[in-house]
Write an enzyme that holds these catalytic residues in place. Structure first.
Site, PDB file in Angstrom:
ATOM      1  N   GLU A 184     -51.641 -32.125   6.252  1.00 13.50           N
ATOM      2  CA  GLU A 184     -51.011 -32.448   5.028  1.00 13.50           C
ATOM      3  C   GLU A 184     -49.537 -32.056   5.018  1.00 13.50           C
ATOM      4  O   GLU A 184     -49.053 -31.199   5.577  1.00 13.50           O
ATOM      5  CB  GLU A 184     -51.806 -31.435   3.808  1.00 13.50           C
ATOM      6  CG  GLU A 184     -52.912 -32.610   3.292  1.00 13.50           C
ATOM      7  CD  GLU A 184     -52.351 -33.255   2.338  1.00 13.50           C
ATOM      8  OE1 GLU A 184     -51.215 -33.621   2.169  1.00 13.50           O
ATOM      9  OE2 GLU A 184     -53.120 -34.132   1.452  1.00 13.50           O
ATOM     10  N   ASN A 195     -52.722 -27.165  -4.289  1.00 14.74           N
ATOM     11  CA  ASN A 195     -52.521 -28.523  -3.564  1.00 14.74           C
ATOM     12  C   ASN A 195     -51.203 -28.773  -3.146  1.00 14.74           C
ATOM     13  O   ASN A 195     -50.498 -27.913  -2.714  1.00 14.74           O
ATOM     14  CB  ASN A 195     -53.649 -29.557  -4.100  1.00 14.74           C
ATOM     15  CG  ASN A 195     -54.011 -30.369  -3.101  1.00 14.74           C
ATOM     16  OD1 ASN A 195     -54.541 -30.061  -1.710  1.00 14.74           O
ATOM     17  ND2 ASN A 195     -54.195 -31.844  -3.112  1.00 14.74           N
ATOM     18  N   ASN A 219     -51.966 -34.174  -6.496  1.00  8.59           N
ATOM     19  CA  ASN A 219     -51.380 -34.905  -4.965  1.00  8.59           C
ATOM     20  C   ASN A 219     -49.928 -35.440  -5.393  1.00  8.59           C
ATOM     21  O   ASN A 219     -48.985 -34.689  -5.430  1.00  8.59           O
ATOM     22  CB  ASN A 219     -52.366 -35.889  -4.426  1.00  8.59           C
ATOM     23  CG  ASN A 219     -52.995 -35.419  -3.327  1.00  8.59           C
ATOM     24  OD1 ASN A 219     -52.707 -34.590  -2.364  1.00  8.59           O
ATOM     25  ND2 ASN A 219     -54.465 -35.379  -3.433  1.00  8.59           N
ATOM     26  N   ASP A 253     -53.516 -40.177  -2.018  1.00 13.80           N
ATOM     27  CA  ASP A 253     -53.097 -38.817  -1.694  1.00 13.80           C
ATOM     28  C   ASP A 253     -51.554 -38.760  -1.924  1.00 13.80           C
ATOM     29  O   ASP A 253     -50.938 -38.861  -2.826  1.00 13.80           O
ATOM     30  CB  ASP A 253     -53.542 -38.572  -0.284  1.00 13.80           C
ATOM     31  CG  ASP A 253     -53.988 -37.283  -0.094  1.00 13.80           C
ATOM     32  OD1 ASP A 253     -53.274 -36.331  -0.288  1.00 13.80           O
ATOM     33  OD2 ASP A 253     -54.925 -36.697   0.832  1.00 13.80           O
TER      34      ASP A 253
END
Length: 316
Positions: A21, A114, A165, A217
């Protein structure tokens, strides 16, 4: 225009049974940083030499990395539900030290930070995600939030989030785009750069009616104002014109779980794509292979990035 060419980045380290990520391109250093959330690791990749280094953090969850402006070996990282500063020489397997900057959402013990990145002022924006049980769904549905962090002040901007996200800003910093993965849409906000304020929330793109599979995402924006959105479980990256709410392209990846994207390279015309592998309790290992969890690059995509990823400019 020729078709995009997608390949594994030479010398990069894969996220084996993990979740790649948060790619961040540092144009000054000509280096790419990314994370493996599940293996609580940060990677530093140097394209010129095809070297890649990995540092592991003593935690369960590391979801973003951003260099600190004008500070050697200092990086802002999201660790579980906190924002911390990591001192790392860029090569060692463990950091020299990690210092707490912010703790968020103390009333939601199962929430974790996140995706996140910095705006043009170097202010960090990062959102939380609620705990997800693959067999039961969301434990605390719509209990996450989007925050900003700057000079010791944490501000909560958007509530009712499931999985915070993708973030991106227009070249003139007048609009911020934002994805809550479970919402099925991309939002746009009017953005006040000086105040770090959001207003006039509206839908810029509806993923549910676009024919997309998987969950939207991470994302980035190109010099033409178009967005590139990675799809977890969707086998690639969708190119979108958010001004008219139209899908205009798609880059297919060998891995099904594309997670995030960033333009990089000397000319900002390489699209780096992080991906996930087999990490959920309900995953069947036989459904995954060497293609999953790799760092990819796509060239000949017909676009360039706006510039370097912005470093964190707040106090540490």
């Amino acid at each position: 225009m020729s078709e995009p060419i997608v390949s594994v980045v030479k010398g990069s380290l894969p996220c084996v049974n993990g979740l790649g990520e948060g790619p961040h391109w540092d144009a000054g250093r000509e280096e790419l940083f990314y994370v493996d959330i599940m293996k609580h690791a940060v990677f530093r990749y140097i394209p010129k030499t095809e070297e890649c280094y990995k540092v592991e953090i003593d935690s369960d969850h590391v979801s973003l990395v951003v260099p600190v402006a004008n500070e050697k070996n200092q990086y802002v990282i999201a660790v579980d539900k906190t924002i911390q500063v990591m001192e790392w020489d860029g090569k060692s397997k463990v950091p020299e030290k990690v210092k707490l900057l912010y703790t968020g959402e103390e009333g939601m013990p199962t929430n974790k930070m996140n995706d996140g990145k910095c705006d043009a002022k170097g202010r960090l924006w990062a959102g939380s995600m609620v705990e997800v049980d693959p067999t039961k769904g969301l434990e605390h549905a719509r209990k996450g939030a989007l925050h900003s962090f700057d000079d010791g002040v944490a501000k909560r901007h958007v509530d009712g989030i499931d999985i915070s996200n993708g973030l991106a800003w227009t070249a003139d910093n007048s609009v911020m785009y934002y994805i809550d993965s479970y919402s099925g849409v991309m939002d746009a906000f009017d953005f006040d750069l000086e105040k770090g304020a959001l207003s006039n929330r509206r839908t810029a793109f509806d993923f549910k009616t676009s024919g997309a599979t998987g969950l939207a995402d991470g994302m980035t924006i190109d010099a033409n104002g178009n967005l590139w959105v990675a799809f977890f479980g969707g086998n690639g990256v969708m190119q979108i014109d958010p001004r008219v709410g139209k899908k205009i392209g798609f880059v297919k990846t060998p891995a099904s779980r594309a997670t995030s994207v960033a333009f990089g390279g000397p000319h900002l015309d390489t699209l780096y794509i992080t991906t996930g592998s087999c990490f959920l309790p309900t995953d069947n290992a036989e459904d995954f292979g060497p293609a999953d969890g790799q760092l990819y690059q796509a060239v000949n995509v017909g676009a360039k990035g706006l510039g370097s990823g912005v470093s964190y400019a707040g106090k540490i």
